[in-house]
Design a protein around this motif. Structure first.
Motif, short mmCIF file in Angstrom:
data_model
loop_
_atom_site.label_atom_id
_atom_site.label_comp_id
_atom_site.label_asym_id
_atom_site.label_seq_id
_atom_site.Cartn_x
_atom_site.Cartn_y
_atom_site.Cartn_z
N THR A 147 6.85 -1.58 -7.83
CA THR A 147 7.68 -1.23 -6.85
C THR A 147 6.57 -0.41 -5.95
N ALA A 148 5.59 -0.20 -6.41
CA ALA A 148 4.44 0.67 -5.72
C ALA A 148 3.89 -0.01 -4.57
N LEU A 149 3.88 0.55 -3.52
CA LEU A 149 3.15 -0.04 -2.28
C LEU A 149 1.60 0.21 -2.18
N PRO A 150 1.09 -0.58 -1.60
CA PRO A 150 -0.45 -0.30 -1.72
C PRO A 150 -1.04 0.67 -0.84
N ILE A 151 -1.11 1.88 -1.15
CA ILE A 151 -1.54 2.99 -0.52
C ILE A 151 -2.87 3.28 -0.68
N ASP A 201 4.26 7.95 -11.26
CA ASP A 201 4.80 8.57 -12.17
C ASP A 201 5.81 9.70 -11.26
N GLY A 202 7.00 9.28 -11.22
CA GLY A 202 7.91 10.12 -10.45
C GLY A 202 8.48 11.25 -11.15
N ARG A 203 8.22 10.97 -12.52
CA ARG A 203 8.76 12.19 -13.22
C ARG A 203 7.96 13.50 -13.40
N MET A 204 6.50 13.42 -13.08
CA MET A 204 5.69 14.56 -13.16
C MET A 204 6.25 15.88 -12.75
N THR A 205 5.90 16.82 -13.21
CA THR A 205 6.28 18.20 -12.65
C THR A 205 5.44 18.29 -11.21
N ASN A 206 5.87 19.30 -10.49
CA ASN A 206 4.95 19.60 -9.47
C ASN A 206 3.87 20.03 -9.79
N ALA A 207 3.76 20.94 -10.70
CA ALA A 207 2.54 21.54 -11.13
C ALA A 207 1.38 20.40 -11.60
N GLU A 208 1.88 19.34 -12.42
CA GLU A 208 1.13 18.21 -12.76
C GLU A 208 0.54 17.53 -11.38
N LEU A 209 1.50 17.37 -10.49
CA LEU A 209 1.43 16.49 -9.17
C LEU A 209 0.24 17.07 -8.69
N ALA A 210 0.43 18.66 -8.42
CA ALA A 210 -0.50 19.46 -7.56
C ALA A 210 -1.76 19.38 -8.28
N ASP A 211 -2.08 19.57 -9.49
CA ASP A 211 -3.10 19.23 -10.41
C ASP A 211 -3.87 17.89 -10.02
N LYS A 212 -3.01 16.63 -9.90
CA LYS A 212 -3.50 15.72 -9.96
C LYS A 212 -4.29 15.38 -8.50
N ASP A 222 -1.67 13.32 1.82
CA ASP A 222 -0.10 12.75 1.74
C ASP A 222 -0.30 11.50 1.01
N LEU A 223 -1.36 10.47 1.10
CA LEU A 223 -1.45 9.27 0.43
C LEU A 223 -1.67 9.45 -0.82
N ARG A 224 -2.57 10.35 -1.38
CA ARG A 224 -2.48 10.68 -2.82
C ARG A 224 -1.35 11.22 -3.48
N LEU A 225 -0.50 12.04 -2.83
CA LEU A 225 0.67 12.39 -3.21
C LEU A 225 1.58 11.03 -3.63
N MET A 226 1.72 10.40 -2.57
CA MET A 226 2.67 9.04 -2.77
C MET A 226 2.23 8.19 -3.92
N ALA A 227 0.71 7.89 -3.74
CA ALA A 227 0.19 7.08 -4.93
C ALA A 227 0.46 7.70 -6.24
N ALA A 228 0.25 9.04 -6.50
CA ALA A 228 0.51 9.74 -7.64
C ALA A 228 2.05 9.37 -8.06
N LEU A 229 2.89 9.78 -7.16
CA LEU A 229 4.38 9.75 -7.43
C LEU A 229 4.99 8.43 -7.78
N GLN A 230 4.31 7.60 -6.96
CA GLN A 230 4.59 5.96 -7.36
C GLN A 230 4.33 5.58 -8.97
N HIS A 281 4.47 21.36 -3.21
CA HIS A 281 5.98 21.21 -2.98
C HIS A 281 6.09 21.27 -1.49
N ARG A 282 5.66 21.87 -0.80
CA ARG A 282 5.78 21.68 0.64
C ARG A 282 5.70 20.33 1.36
N ARG A 283 4.37 19.85 0.92
CA ARG A 283 4.03 18.58 1.39
C ARG A 283 5.08 17.45 0.83
N VAL A 284 5.54 17.43 -0.52
CA VAL A 284 6.56 16.65 -0.97
C VAL A 284 7.80 16.85 -0.25
#
Length: 153
Positions: A149-153, A18-29, A8-16, A38-41
């Motif tokens: 705007t990124a929180l220190p995760i 780049d919030g425009r990346m696709t779900n596939a790109e995020l999943a890969d990261k 969850d923390l990695r997901l939030m850090a990645a989205l902070q 997708h379910r976790r987000v």
């Protein structure tokens, strides 16, 4: 606080970053399948951990080159006065942030303006008319050293 794991923390850090990346790109990261990602987000959004997605507009590039921090002391601390002040300040579009403070001032506002003349207009038309204001002190930012705007995760 909800139970957040390392994924969850990695997901939030990645989205902070780049919030425009696709779900596939995020999943890969974050090393998840696309469906699990997708379910976790969705879960993080439903819990309110992720509150939304925005474009961060460069204020200077649209002519809002002046940032002013305004310390406001109210004439009293009654709930009615605090509520009236907070309702009124929410209506001022130039106020980006308003914080109830502990310390020498009751509130700290972050205001953007085109220039000092524009801030004088904002002050005259809006800030000076806020209910219950006893004292106001404005400090102009000379340069922004760090802004995120990124929180220190």
């Amino acid at each position: 606080m909800t139970d957040l794991d390392a994924t969850d923390l990695r997901l939030m850090a990645a989205l902070q970053r780049d919030g425009r990346m696709t779900n596939a790109e995020l999943a890969d990261k974050v090393h998840l399948s696309a469906s699990a990602c997708h379910r976790r987000v969705q879960r993080l959004e439903k819990l309110g951990v992720i509150g939304g997605y925005v474009a961060i507009v460069n204020a200077r590039n649209i002519g809002l080159s002046t940032t002013v921090f305004v310390e406001i002391t109210l004439s009293g601390q009654a709930d009615e006065l605090l509520d009236a002040f907070e309702r009124a300040v929410r209506l001022i579009p130039d106020v980006l942030e308003c914080h109830l403070m502990a310390g020498s001032a009751d509130y700290l506002l972050k205001v953007v303006a085109r220039d000092t003349e524009d801030f004088a207009r904002i002050h005259r038309q809006h800030l000076a008319r806020l209910p219950g204001v006893a004292q106001m002190q404005s400090s102009f930012a000379l340069r922004t050293v760090r802004s995120t705007t990124a929180l220190p995760i």
